[in-house]
Motif scaffolding. Structure first.
Motif, PDB file in Angstrom:
ATOM      1  N   HIS A 106      22.709  56.793 -15.142  1.00 26.49           N
ATOM      2  CA  HIS A 106      22.508  55.742 -15.865  1.00 26.49           C
ATOM      3  C   HIS A 106      21.449  54.917 -15.216  1.00 26.49           C
ATOM      4  O   HIS A 106      21.650  54.372 -14.081  1.00 26.49           O
ATOM      5  CB  HIS A 106      23.737  54.913 -15.978  1.00 26.49           C
ATOM      6  CG  HIS A 106      23.969  53.543 -16.697  1.00 26.49           C
ATOM      7  ND1 HIS A 106      25.014  53.047 -17.147  1.00 26.49           N
ATOM      8  CD2 HIS A 106      23.031  52.453 -16.993  1.00 26.49           C
ATOM      9  CE1 HIS A 106      24.829  52.104 -17.966  1.00 26.49           C
ATOM     10  NE2 HIS A 106      23.677  51.590 -17.700  1.00 26.49           N
ATOM     11  N   PRO A 171      22.301  53.108 -22.899  1.00 27.37           N
ATOM     12  CA  PRO A 171      23.477  52.316 -22.925  1.00 27.37           C
ATOM     13  C   PRO A 171      23.314  51.115 -23.499  1.00 27.37           C
ATOM     14  O   PRO A 171      22.419  50.701 -24.137  1.00 27.37           O
ATOM     15  CB  PRO A 171      23.133  51.945 -21.105  1.00 27.37           C
ATOM     16  CG  PRO A 171      21.709  51.939 -20.898  1.00 27.37           C
ATOM     17  CD  PRO A 171      21.126  53.077 -21.991  1.00 27.37           C
ATOM     18  N   GLY A 172      24.436  50.359 -23.325  1.00 23.16           N
ATOM     19  CA  GLY A 172      24.851  49.441 -24.193  1.00 23.16           C
ATOM     20  C   GLY A 172      24.374  48.006 -23.836  1.00 23.16           C
ATOM     21  O   GLY A 172      24.567  46.844 -24.496  1.00 23.16           O
ATOM     22  N   GLY A 173      23.791  47.690 -22.669  1.00 19.50           N
ATOM     23  CA  GLY A 173      23.563  46.651 -22.104  1.00 19.50           C
ATOM     24  C   GLY A 173      22.543  45.555 -22.854  1.00 19.50           C
ATOM     25  O   GLY A 173      21.551  46.473 -23.896  1.00 19.50           O
ATOM     26  N   LEU A 248      32.560  43.578 -21.932  1.00 19.40           N
ATOM     27  CA  LEU A 248      31.981  42.852 -20.493  1.00 19.40           C
ATOM     28  C   LEU A 248      32.317  41.650 -20.179  1.00 19.40           C
ATOM     29  O   LEU A 248      31.684  40.604 -20.739  1.00 19.40           O
ATOM     30  CB  LEU A 248      30.223  43.304 -20.254  1.00 19.40           C
ATOM     31  CG  LEU A 248      29.814  44.638 -20.510  1.00 19.40           C
ATOM     32  CD1 LEU A 248      28.375  44.707 -20.340  1.00 19.40           C
ATOM     33  CD2 LEU A 248      30.445  45.665 -19.135  1.00 19.40           C
ATOM     34  N   LYS A 286      35.238  51.525 -23.867  1.00 18.60           N
ATOM     35  CA  LYS A 286      35.307  51.534 -22.505  1.00 18.60           C
ATOM     36  C   LYS A 286      35.904  50.521 -21.603  1.00 18.60           C
ATOM     37  O   LYS A 286      35.268  49.350 -21.925  1.00 18.60           O
ATOM     38  CB  LYS A 286      33.923  52.149 -22.059  1.00 18.60           C
ATOM     39  CG  LYS A 286      33.823  52.384 -20.595  1.00 18.60           C
ATOM     40  CD  LYS A 286      32.380  52.584 -20.330  1.00 18.60           C
ATOM     41  CE  LYS A 286      31.563  53.904 -20.696  1.00 18.60           C
ATOM     42  NZ  LYS A 286      30.292  54.060 -20.184  1.00 18.60           N
ATOM     43  N   ILE A 318      24.990  45.407  -9.854  1.00 14.22           N
ATOM     44  CA  ILE A 318      25.032  44.298 -10.765  1.00 14.22           C
ATOM     45  C   ILE A 318      26.382  43.602 -10.767  1.00 14.22           C
ATOM     46  O   ILE A 318      26.315  42.327 -10.900  1.00 14.22           O
ATOM     47  CB  ILE A 318      24.730  44.993 -12.399  1.00 14.22           C
ATOM     48  CG1 ILE A 318      23.618  45.422 -12.466  1.00 14.22           C
ATOM     49  CG2 ILE A 318      25.011  43.758 -13.487  1.00 14.22           C
ATOM     50  CD1 ILE A 318      23.116  46.063 -13.780  1.00 14.22           C
ATOM     51  N   TYR A 319      27.312  44.257 -10.706  1.00 15.11           N
ATOM     52  CA  TYR A 319      28.554  43.588 -10.612  1.00 15.11           C
ATOM     53  C   TYR A 319      28.854  43.095  -9.323  1.00 15.11           C
ATOM     54  O   TYR A 319      29.754  42.170  -9.125  1.00 15.11           O
ATOM     55  CB  TYR A 319      29.895  44.467 -11.295  1.00 15.11           C
ATOM     56  CG  TYR A 319      29.374  44.309 -12.731  1.00 15.11           C
ATOM     57  CD1 TYR A 319      30.025  43.114 -13.227  1.00 15.11           C
ATOM     58  CD2 TYR A 319      28.756  44.990 -13.459  1.00 15.11           C
ATOM     59  CE1 TYR A 319      29.809  42.910 -14.775  1.00 15.11           C
ATOM     60  CE2 TYR A 319      28.737  44.830 -14.800  1.00 15.11           C
ATOM     61  CZ  TYR A 319      29.071  43.806 -15.485  1.00 15.11           C
ATOM     62  OH  TYR A 319      28.906  43.622 -16.833  1.00 15.11           O
TER      63      TYR A 319
HETATM   64  O1  V47 Z   1      23.467  43.417 -20.349  1.00 15.00           O
HETATM   65  C1  V47 Z   1      24.899  40.751 -16.145  1.00 15.00           C
HETATM   66  C2  V47 Z   1      25.974  42.514 -17.850  1.00 15.00           C
HETATM   67  C3  V47 Z   1      24.922  44.344 -18.653  1.00 15.00           C
HETATM   68  C4  V47 Z   1      26.897  39.810 -15.751  1.00 15.00           C
HETATM   69  O2  V47 Z   1      26.406  51.797 -21.872  1.00 15.00           O
HETATM   70  C5  V47 Z   1      27.074  40.722 -16.675  1.00 15.00           C
HETATM   71  O3  V47 Z   1      28.015  52.963 -20.486  1.00 15.00           O
HETATM   72  C6  V47 Z   1      29.233  39.918 -16.524  1.00 15.00           C
HETATM   73  O4  V47 Z   1      25.343  47.278 -20.069  1.00 15.00           O
HETATM   74  N1  V47 Z   1      28.809  38.932 -15.615  1.00 15.00           N
HETATM   75  C7  V47 Z   1      24.400  45.785 -17.927  1.00 15.00           C
HETATM   76  N2  V47 Z   1      28.455  41.121 -17.064  1.00 15.00           N
HETATM   77  C8  V47 Z   1      25.404  46.578 -17.687  1.00 15.00           C
HETATM   78  C9  V47 Z   1      25.608  47.450 -19.016  1.00 15.00           C
HETATM   79  C10 V47 Z   1      26.750  48.758 -18.800  1.00 15.00           C
HETATM   80  C11 V47 Z   1      27.762  48.663 -17.878  1.00 15.00           C
HETATM   81  C12 V47 Z   1      28.254  49.983 -17.791  1.00 15.00           C
HETATM   82  C13 V47 Z   1      28.324  50.865 -18.910  1.00 15.00           C
HETATM   83  C14 V47 Z   1      27.716  50.704 -19.677  1.00 15.00           C
HETATM   84  C15 V47 Z   1      27.261  51.911 -20.746  1.00 15.00           C
HETATM   85  C16 V47 Z   1      26.526  49.602 -19.907  1.00 15.00           C
HETATM   86  O5  V47 Z   1      25.583  43.817 -17.629  1.00 15.00           O
HETATM   87  C17 V47 Z   1      23.973  43.243 -18.989  1.00 15.00           C
HETATM   88  C18 V47 Z   1      24.881  41.961 -18.997  1.00 15.00           C
HETATM   89  O6  V47 Z   1      25.584  41.789 -20.282  1.00 15.00           O
HETATM   90  N3  V47 Z   1      25.923  41.333 -16.831  1.00 15.00           N
HETATM   91  N4  V47 Z   1      25.514  39.875 -15.359  1.00 15.00           N
HETATM   92  C19 V47 Z   1      27.585  39.062 -14.964  1.00 15.00           C
HETATM   93  N5  V47 Z   1      27.359  37.909 -14.100  1.00 15.00           N
END
Ligand code: V47
Length: 361
Positions: A106, A171-173, A248, A286, A318-319
């Motif tokens: 990813h 991915p879904g971000g 999320l 998920k 990120i997390y």
């Molecule tokens: O778009 C950033 C989020 C996303 C924070 O598609 C936050 O399988 C919470 O999209 N608190 C990126 N969220 C991660 C993501 C993702 C993750 C796992 C699986 C998939 C998938 C996609 O993280 C960003 C934003 O919405 N993010 N900072 C925060 N402080």
């Protein structure tokens, strides 16, 4: 106005939720009843199965053009905590997974001002050279929209070049919250809702499956969450292109919205259940364990989730930077299988496209 009991009966009989009914159900139904309905729906789609995969993340940079208030990951260029991996450094990271059984990478990072569409295509090609059998799930719609605009080509042309380089899924971000007013408060300079949808719609038309997310638990109201889910349901009806939805939870450590705090676990469970019920056309919900933590993820399985994401191998920041419990997120296949079976479900390894894989070790 219908009562939540009436609406619940309708949903149990397979009725599609309207905006008004979704609001009543979300607000008024007891948590146990939402769990019951969402689990019943989940069982119709995936029975007793809960999916996981063997994956890792590649995060080329945390330098980003945009300054989202919820983001704990971004650092200004030149700061001691900023990173910009070179292609060779990323090759070294990727090479470590040869022969490891990993099936997906990813790739996601900051929207770097200097990276071109060719750079992103080269990065995918490098991964495919080192790990030809690993699926590349790459770049959020916001990164994609920026790199494609910068190259001066159409979204279709830009995505096609990435697909030709080896991109298999998106991915879904970057979805955050689609409501334009809330979005302009939490991420004022970020790519728009319209851009996010254009990328996903075009990807679906090109035969690429994508995921979708929603960042919740900050300043948005229930109405905004429902609007977000309805917009996704509408596109899914037209294109059939979303594989999974990932709610999320806003994590509040180390960003400029920290004073907002975090919502209760009961809100996480209600959100999961309502996502399953509203998105009656998205097969997989998920519960991203890295973001929820392990305990909430296990409970999420009783509230409509049928996927927990993957092994991760301590490859995403990120997390952990936003306050998640696991500072070095990593789960073995054994731990993932135990988490799923502990909740009374049957753990199934999947690939990026939700094909079932048969090895269990
Ligand atoms: O778009 C950033 C989020 C996303 C924070 O598609 C936050 O399988 C919470 O999209 N608190 C990126 N969220 C991660 C993501 C993702 C993750 C796992 C699986 C998939 C998938 C996609 O993280 C960003 C934003 O919405 N993010 N900072 C925060 N402080």
């Amino acid at each position: 106005m219908r009562s939540w009991q009436d609406i619940a009966l309708g949903v149990g009989a397979g009725e599609r939720l309207s905006i008004e009914d979704a609001l009543v159900l979300w607000r008024d139904a007891p948590l146990w009843r939402l769990g019951e309905l969402a689990l019943e729906r989940k069982r119709k789609v995936s029975g007793d199965k809960v999916f996981y995969n063997r994956n890792f993340h590649l995060e080329p940079t945390n330098v980003c053009l945009f300054n989202c208030k919820f983001c704990s990951f971004r650092r200004p260029r030149g700061s001691a905590e900023a990173w910009e991996w070179s292609m060779e450094q990323m090759r070294e990271q990727v090479k470590r997974y040869a022969g490891s059984g990993v099936t997906e990478v990813h790739i996601v990072g900051g929207v770097h001002p200097d990276h071109s569409l060719d750079y992103y295509c080269d990065l995918i090609r490098m991964v495919k050279q080192e790990l030809p059998d690993v699926a590349v799930k790459a770049y959020t719609a916001i990164e994609l929209s920026y790199m494609i605009q910068r190259a001066g080509v159409s979204v279709r042309e830009g995505l096609q070049r990435l697909i030709d380089a080896g991109m298999e899924a998106i991915p879904g971000g970057g979805a955050e919250i689609f409501d334009e007013e809330v979005r302009s408060w939490i991420c004022p300079d970020k790519g728009s809702t319209a851009e996010w949808f254009e990328v996903h719609r075009t990807a679906h038309e090109l035969g690429i499956k994508t995921n979708a997310t929603m960042l919740y638990g900050h300043i948005e109201e229930l109405e905004h969450r429902i609007d977000h889910l309805m917009r996704l349901r509408q596109l899914r009806d037209m294109t059939h292109g979303f594989n999974a939805f990932i709610p999320l939870k806003y994590r509040n450590f180390g960003n400029s919205m920290s004073e907002i705090g975090e919502v209760a676990i009961t809100d996480d469970l209600r959100t999961l259940a309502m996502s399953r019920l509203i998105l009656d056309n998205v097969p997989h919900i998920k519960a991203y364990w890295v973001m929820y933590g392990r305990e909430t993820t296990e409970m999420a399985l009783m509230f409509g989730a049928d996927d927990i994401d993957g092994t991760i191998d301590d490859s995403t920041k990120i997390y952990s930077m936003a306050g998640a419990e696991d500072k070095r997120p990593r789960m073995s296949v054994k731990q993932m299988r135990e988490m799923v079976s502990g909740a009374g479900f049957s753990a199934v390894e999947r690939d990026t496209h939700y094909n079932e894989l048969n090895y269990t070790k």
